[in-house]
Design an enzyme around this catalytic site. Structure first.
Site, PDB file in Angstrom:
ATOM      1  N   LYS A  25     -16.450  34.760 136.396  1.00  0.00           N
ATOM      2  CA  LYS A  25     -15.298  34.532 137.553  1.00  0.00           C
ATOM      3  C   LYS A  25     -15.863  35.507 138.847  1.00  0.00           C
ATOM      4  O   LYS A  25     -15.905  34.959 139.876  1.00  0.00           O
ATOM      5  CB  LYS A  25     -13.973  35.191 137.103  1.00  0.00           C
ATOM      6  CG  LYS A  25     -12.995  35.451 138.037  1.00  0.00           C
ATOM      7  CD  LYS A  25     -11.651  35.781 137.477  1.00  0.00           C
ATOM      8  CE  LYS A  25     -11.612  37.349 137.461  1.00  0.00           C
ATOM      9  NZ  LYS A  25     -11.236  38.102 138.759  1.00  0.00           N
ATOM     10  N   ASN A  26     -16.211  36.662 138.380  1.00  0.00           N
ATOM     11  CA  ASN A  26     -16.411  37.501 139.397  1.00  0.00           C
ATOM     12  C   ASN A  26     -17.791  37.455 140.144  1.00  0.00           C
ATOM     13  O   ASN A  26     -18.097  38.169 141.267  1.00  0.00           O
ATOM     14  CB  ASN A  26     -16.371  39.031 138.977  1.00  0.00           C
ATOM     15  CG  ASN A  26     -14.752  39.450 138.737  1.00  0.00           C
ATOM     16  OD1 ASN A  26     -13.966  38.562 139.199  1.00  0.00           O
ATOM     17  ND2 ASN A  26     -14.480  40.594 138.222  1.00  0.00           N
ATOM     18  N   ARG A  97      -6.791  37.362 145.666  1.00  0.00           N
ATOM     19  CA  ARG A  97      -7.582  38.663 146.548  1.00  0.00           C
ATOM     20  C   ARG A  97      -8.945  38.489 146.995  1.00  0.00           C
ATOM     21  O   ARG A  97      -9.418  38.820 148.191  1.00  0.00           O
ATOM     22  CB  ARG A  97      -7.670  39.838 145.659  1.00  0.00           C
ATOM     23  CG  ARG A  97      -6.207  40.556 145.307  1.00  0.00           C
ATOM     24  CD  ARG A  97      -6.527  42.036 144.773  1.00  0.00           C
ATOM     25  NE  ARG A  97      -7.540  42.572 145.809  1.00  0.00           N
ATOM     26  CZ  ARG A  97      -7.021  43.280 146.709  1.00  0.00           C
ATOM     27  NH1 ARG A  97      -5.516  43.295 147.159  1.00  0.00           N
ATOM     28  NH2 ARG A  97      -7.694  43.744 147.523  1.00  0.00           N
ATOM     29  N   CYS A 121      -2.096  45.376 144.642  1.00  0.00           N
ATOM     30  CA  CYS A 121      -1.678  44.524 143.406  1.00  0.00           C
ATOM     31  C   CYS A 121      -1.305  45.042 142.307  1.00  0.00           C
ATOM     32  O   CYS A 121      -1.417  46.751 142.474  1.00  0.00           O
ATOM     33  CB  CYS A 121      -2.633  43.423 142.914  1.00  0.00           C
ATOM     34  SG  CYS A 121      -4.186  44.159 142.063  1.00  0.00           S
ATOM     35  N   ARG A 126      -5.949  49.010 146.177  1.00  0.00           N
ATOM     36  CA  ARG A 126      -6.927  48.153 146.690  1.00  0.00           C
ATOM     37  C   ARG A 126      -7.282  48.109 148.124  1.00  0.00           C
ATOM     38  O   ARG A 126      -7.221  47.162 148.719  1.00  0.00           O
ATOM     39  CB  ARG A 126      -7.183  46.742 145.964  1.00  0.00           C
ATOM     40  CG  ARG A 126      -6.516  46.825 144.623  1.00  0.00           C
ATOM     41  CD  ARG A 126      -6.828  45.611 143.711  1.00  0.00           C
ATOM     42  NE  ARG A 126      -8.295  45.088 143.536  1.00  0.00           N
ATOM     43  CZ  ARG A 126      -8.703  44.093 142.810  1.00  0.00           C
ATOM     44  NH1 ARG A 126      -7.638  43.436 142.247  1.00  0.00           N
ATOM     45  NH2 ARG A 126      -9.860  43.823 142.724  1.00  0.00           N
ATOM     46  N   MET A 128      -9.381  48.260 151.845  1.00  0.00           N
ATOM     47  CA  MET A 128     -10.422  47.229 152.401  1.00  0.00           C
ATOM     48  C   MET A 128     -11.344  48.227 153.319  1.00  0.00           C
ATOM     49  O   MET A 128     -12.193  47.526 154.209  1.00  0.00           O
ATOM     50  CB  MET A 128      -9.799  46.455 153.128  1.00  0.00           C
ATOM     51  CG  MET A 128      -9.163  45.110 152.436  1.00  0.00           C
ATOM     52  SD  MET A 128     -10.354  44.012 151.859  1.00  0.00           S
ATOM     53  CE  MET A 128     -10.980  43.068 153.346  1.00  0.00           C
ATOM     54  N   ASP A 129     -11.123  49.488 153.356  1.00  0.00           N
ATOM     55  CA  ASP A 129     -11.814  50.303 154.572  1.00  0.00           C
ATOM     56  C   ASP A 129     -13.323  50.221 154.378  1.00  0.00           C
ATOM     57  O   ASP A 129     -13.840  50.257 155.635  1.00  0.00           O
ATOM     58  CB  ASP A 129     -11.333  51.838 154.403  1.00  0.00           C
ATOM     59  CG  ASP A 129     -11.738  52.388 152.989  1.00  0.00           C
ATOM     60  OD1 ASP A 129     -11.451  51.728 152.029  1.00  0.00           O
ATOM     61  OD2 ASP A 129     -12.280  53.399 152.931  1.00  0.00           O
ATOM     62  N   ASP A 312     -12.630  46.318 133.704  1.00  0.00           N
ATOM     63  CA  ASP A 312     -12.113  45.189 133.207  1.00  0.00           C
ATOM     64  C   ASP A 312     -12.206  45.095 131.666  1.00  0.00           C
ATOM     65  O   ASP A 312     -11.805  43.919 131.311  1.00  0.00           O
ATOM     66  CB  ASP A 312     -13.003  43.872 133.888  1.00  0.00           C
ATOM     67  CG  ASP A 312     -12.684  43.899 135.285  1.00  0.00           C
ATOM     68  OD1 ASP A 312     -11.865  44.651 136.096  1.00  0.00           O
ATOM     69  OD2 ASP A 312     -13.668  43.209 136.053  1.00  0.00           O
ATOM     70  N   ARG A 404      -5.835  32.974 135.208  1.00  0.00           N
ATOM     71  CA  ARG A 404      -6.584  33.211 136.583  1.00  0.00           C
ATOM     72  C   ARG A 404      -8.002  33.275 135.982  1.00  0.00           C
ATOM     73  O   ARG A 404      -8.937  33.025 136.977  1.00  0.00           O
ATOM     74  CB  ARG A 404      -6.231  34.367 137.025  1.00  0.00           C
ATOM     75  CG  ARG A 404      -4.846  34.439 137.823  1.00  0.00           C
ATOM     76  CD  ARG A 404      -4.482  35.499 138.657  1.00  0.00           C
ATOM     77  NE  ARG A 404      -5.748  36.255 139.104  1.00  0.00           N
ATOM     78  CZ  ARG A 404      -5.960  37.704 139.034  1.00  0.00           C
ATOM     79  NH1 ARG A 404      -5.322  38.259 138.774  1.00  0.00           N
ATOM     80  NH2 ARG A 404      -7.206  37.886 139.723  1.00  0.00           N
TER      81      ARG A 404
HETATM   82  N1  EPU Z   1     -12.085  50.406 147.505  1.00  0.00           N
HETATM   83  C1  EPU Z   1     -11.964  51.502 148.493  1.00  0.00           C
HETATM   84  N2  EPU Z   1     -12.253  50.703 149.559  1.00  0.00           N
HETATM   85  C2  EPU Z   1     -12.763  49.486 149.914  1.00  0.00           C
HETATM   86  C3  EPU Z   1     -12.937  48.889 148.533  1.00  0.00           C
HETATM   87  C4  EPU Z   1     -12.731  49.285 147.348  1.00  0.00           C
HETATM   88  O1  EPU Z   1     -11.483  52.286 148.362  1.00  0.00           O
HETATM   89  O2  EPU Z   1     -12.970  48.988 150.923  1.00  0.00           O
HETATM   90  C5  EPU Z   1     -11.780  51.070 146.018  1.00  0.00           C
HETATM   91  C6  EPU Z   1     -10.635  50.304 145.318  1.00  0.00           C
HETATM   92  O3  EPU Z   1      -9.378  50.654 145.753  1.00  0.00           O
HETATM   93  C7  EPU Z   1     -11.061  50.580 144.122  1.00  0.00           C
HETATM   94  C8  EPU Z   1     -12.359  50.814 143.989  1.00  0.00           C
HETATM   95  O4  EPU Z   1     -12.823  51.161 145.100  1.00  0.00           O
HETATM   96  O5  EPU Z   1     -10.196  51.769 143.621  1.00  0.00           O
HETATM   97  C9  EPU Z   1     -13.071  49.587 143.302  1.00  0.00           C
HETATM   98  O6  EPU Z   1     -13.108  48.449 144.063  1.00  0.00           O
HETATM   99  P1  EPU Z   1     -14.000  47.432 144.249  1.00  0.00           P
HETATM  100  O7  EPU Z   1     -14.038  46.927 145.787  1.00  0.00           O
HETATM  101  O8  EPU Z   1     -15.117  47.752 143.475  1.00  0.00           O
HETATM  102  O9  EPU Z   1     -13.356  46.043 143.516  1.00  0.00           O
HETATM  103  P2  EPU Z   1     -13.305  44.496 143.999  1.00  0.00           P
HETATM  104  O10 EPU Z   1     -14.519  44.093 144.510  1.00  0.00           O
HETATM  105  O11 EPU Z   1     -11.879  44.604 144.609  1.00  0.00           O
HETATM  106  C10 EPU Z   1     -14.185  43.700 141.768  1.00  0.00           C
HETATM  107  C11 EPU Z   1     -13.586  42.700 140.646  1.00  0.00           C
HETATM  108  C12 EPU Z   1     -12.339  43.384 139.869  1.00  0.00           C
HETATM  109  C13 EPU Z   1     -13.108  44.429 139.296  1.00  0.00           C
HETATM  110  C14 EPU Z   1     -13.927  45.429 140.169  1.00  0.00           C
HETATM  111  C15 EPU Z   1     -14.413  46.699 139.699  1.00  0.00           C
HETATM  112  C16 EPU Z   1     -14.222  40.420 141.840  1.00  0.00           C
HETATM  113  C17 EPU Z   1     -13.480  39.191 142.414  1.00  0.00           C
HETATM  114  N3  EPU Z   1     -13.126  41.582 141.176  1.00  0.00           N
HETATM  115  O12 EPU Z   1     -13.029  43.934 142.551  1.00  0.00           O
HETATM  116  O13 EPU Z   1     -12.131  42.389 138.879  1.00  0.00           O
HETATM  117  O14 EPU Z   1     -12.234  44.979 138.412  1.00  0.00           O
HETATM  118  O15 EPU Z   1     -14.846  44.866 141.010  1.00  0.00           O
HETATM  119  O16 EPU Z   1     -15.475  46.449 138.803  1.00  0.00           O
HETATM  120  O17 EPU Z   1     -15.104  40.853 141.946  1.00  0.00           O
HETATM  121  C18 EPU Z   1     -10.899  41.565 137.138  1.00  0.00           C
HETATM  122  O18 EPU Z   1     -11.848  40.518 137.026  1.00  0.00           O
HETATM  123  O19 EPU Z   1      -9.925  41.531 136.290  1.00  0.00           O
HETATM  124  C19 EPU Z   1     -11.050  42.309 138.282  1.00  0.00           C
HETATM  125  C20 EPU Z   1      -9.902  42.902 138.935  1.00  0.00           C
END
Ligand code: EPU
Length: 426
Positions: A25-26, A97, A121, A126, A128-129, A312, A404
């Site tokens: 998925k990811n 997301r 969520c 989560r 986006m900065d 995860d 999902r």
């Molecule tokens: N974060 C920030 N700023 C940002 C982006 C992230 O502070 O701009 C923080 C987040 O709030 C969080 C941490 O960094 O605390 C990790 O977030 P990351 O951006 O690495 O995660 P993601 O890209 O939103 C992906 C997976 C998640 C998985 C995480 C961590 C996808 C679509 N989703 O999320 O998958 O948990 O990486 O490995 O790739 C799942 O599959 O159940 C799932 C939630």
């Protein structure tokens, strides 16, 4: 909601046989976004049939992308008619997301993006900065968040630059990689995330004609090119699905072979299972877990970015550790609210307390079936695994979360001996 689908599981049957892992998925979600970077078609051999992919395909169409299912189950995606001015309904962005991964391709191709901001969520806020910091560094000075929307304008092409991420975010690394493929000059991402899904993204982008090196390490270099082209791609196996099945084998004390696995991608999981005393056979593309007639050992787990123990897999391991004598500790370091499964596991008879991001799990002799409710994808998986081990009948409510991210969950488990069915109605 009263009439969401539920899972009914009659527990206590060891899983036996072979279960095959679907595509990740990811990996699929960013790869689908990446396909929009070209006007030509990108063909995916093995898109997983899961709700998140369906939702991503809907969002892609909303921004003018075209999708075609080919006769052999492959999917062709093209960004020929990409139109960043088309608004994506808020409800759709909220469904998925990962639609934030369209920002990079839209900015690279159209010089603008206008998307609803995915909110927090159930697992955390989560942020986006880091995505925004990356886009600004690439020349998009004009990024504003207002009325729940993110609006960004930038030059065409974007400008290559050096970006040092404050957090090794998976999504930010992917978004910046995609945006930088068509930028003028070279972009360097430092403190990049190192997940295997990022390597798969690099592989696809390079097949499309990008010049990227370093994915899988914390420095990624992207030399911008003028144009990308179509190609075809097989997505890597889902390491989290694989890990979930391994835990399912162990929690039911069965003999289960998990096929279509890249063993290196699940090393943090297999290392932890071995530390607990689980007997495993690790092949080139499969792993078998064997039944044990000895007591497994309590362990401590800290979630970390790859190659550390994946967040995860945390909930699924927690389900397993509820039945392991002694006290195990799990510390969640990635998301601030990812222990939603705890009260539900406790309803099944587990003994878990949480304090400051750490869960203390005291092993119990058995779990007993009950009605429990899933709040997110991995919590749903954990509850299903606990149900497989529990005495009697477990009902897991809200399994739309499970659907999902897991393809054919019920079918796969029934094939290896689980007594499980999906039920609808109130
Ligand atoms: N974060 C920030 N700023 C940002 C982006 C992230 O502070 O701009 C923080 C987040 O709030 C969080 C941490 O960094 O605390 C990790 O977030 P990351 O951006 O690495 O995660 P993601 O890209 O939103 C992906 C997976 C998640 C998985 C995480 C961590 C996808 C679509 N989703 O999320 O998958 O948990 O990486 O490995 O790739 C799942 O599959 O159940 C799932 C939630």
């Amino acid at each position: 909601m009263a009439n969401q689908a539920k899972l009914e599981i009659v527990g206590g049957r060891p899983l036996q046989g072979t279960i095959t892992v679907s595509a990740a998925k990811n990996a699929a979600l960013p790869l689908l976004a990446a396909a929009l970077l070209t006007e030509e078609e990108v063909v995916f051999d093995n898109l997983p049939r899961i709700k998140d992919v369906e939702a991503m395909l809907e969002v892609i169409q909303q921004v003018g992308g075209t999708i075609r299912e080919l006769e052999d189950g492959r999917w062709a995606i093209s960004g020929r008619n990409l139109d960043a001015s088309r608004e994506v309904p808020n409800e759709l962005v909220r469904k998925i997301r990962a639609s934030n991964l369209l920002l990079g391709p839209l900015l690279a191709r159209c010089g603008m993006a206008h998307l609803s901001m995915p909110g927090g969520c159930s697992i955390g806020s989560r942020q986006m900065d880091q995505h925004i910091k990356g886009f600004r560094a690439l020349g998009c000075q004009d990024i504003a968040i207002s009325g729940g929307y993110i609006k960004a304008h930038g030059p065409l092409p974007l400008q290559g630059t050096v970006i040092h991420l404050d957090v090794a975010s998976v999504g930010a690394t992917e978004n910046i990689m995609m945006a930088a493929t068509l930028a003028a000059g070279t972009t360097v991402i430092r403190n990049a995330a190192k997940e295997p899904e990022i390597v798969d993204l690099q592989n696809l982008l390079n097949k499309m004609g990008a010049h990227i090196r370093g994915a899988g390490t914390d420095v990624i270099k992207i030399e911008g090119v003028k144009k990308l082209k179509g190609t075809s791609h097989s997505i890597i196996p889902d390491r989290i699905e694989a890990g979930t099945h391994l835990v399912a084998g162990v929690i039911t004390n069965g003999q289960l072979t998990v096929k279509n696995i890249i063993p290196e991608h699940v090393e943090a999981v297999t290392a932890k299972l071995m530390e607990m005393g689980v007997k495993l056979e690790i092949g080139d593309d499969y792993i078998t877990v064997f039944p044990h007639d000895w007591q497994l050992k309590a362990v401590d787990i800290r979630t970390q970015p790859y190659p550390g123990f994946p967040t995860d897999m945390q909930a699924q391991f927690m389900a397993l550790l509820t039945l392991v004598p002694g006290i195990s500790l799990i510390t969640e370091n990635i998301f601030e609210a990812r222990f939603n499964q705890v009260p539900e596991l406790n309803r099944l008879g587990a003994s878990i307390k949480t304090e400051n991001g750490t869960a203390f799990i005291k092993g119990v002799a058995k779990l007993t079936g009950a009605e429990v409710s899933a709040t997110d994808l991995r919590a749903a998986a954990a509850l299903a695994l606990a149900g497989l081990a529990a005495e009697g009948k477990t009902i897991v409510e809200n399994i739309q979360h499970l659907e999902r991210g897991y393809e054919a969950f019920v079918e796969k488990y029934c094939q290896v001996g689980a007594q499980m069915r999906r039920i609808t109605g109130s």
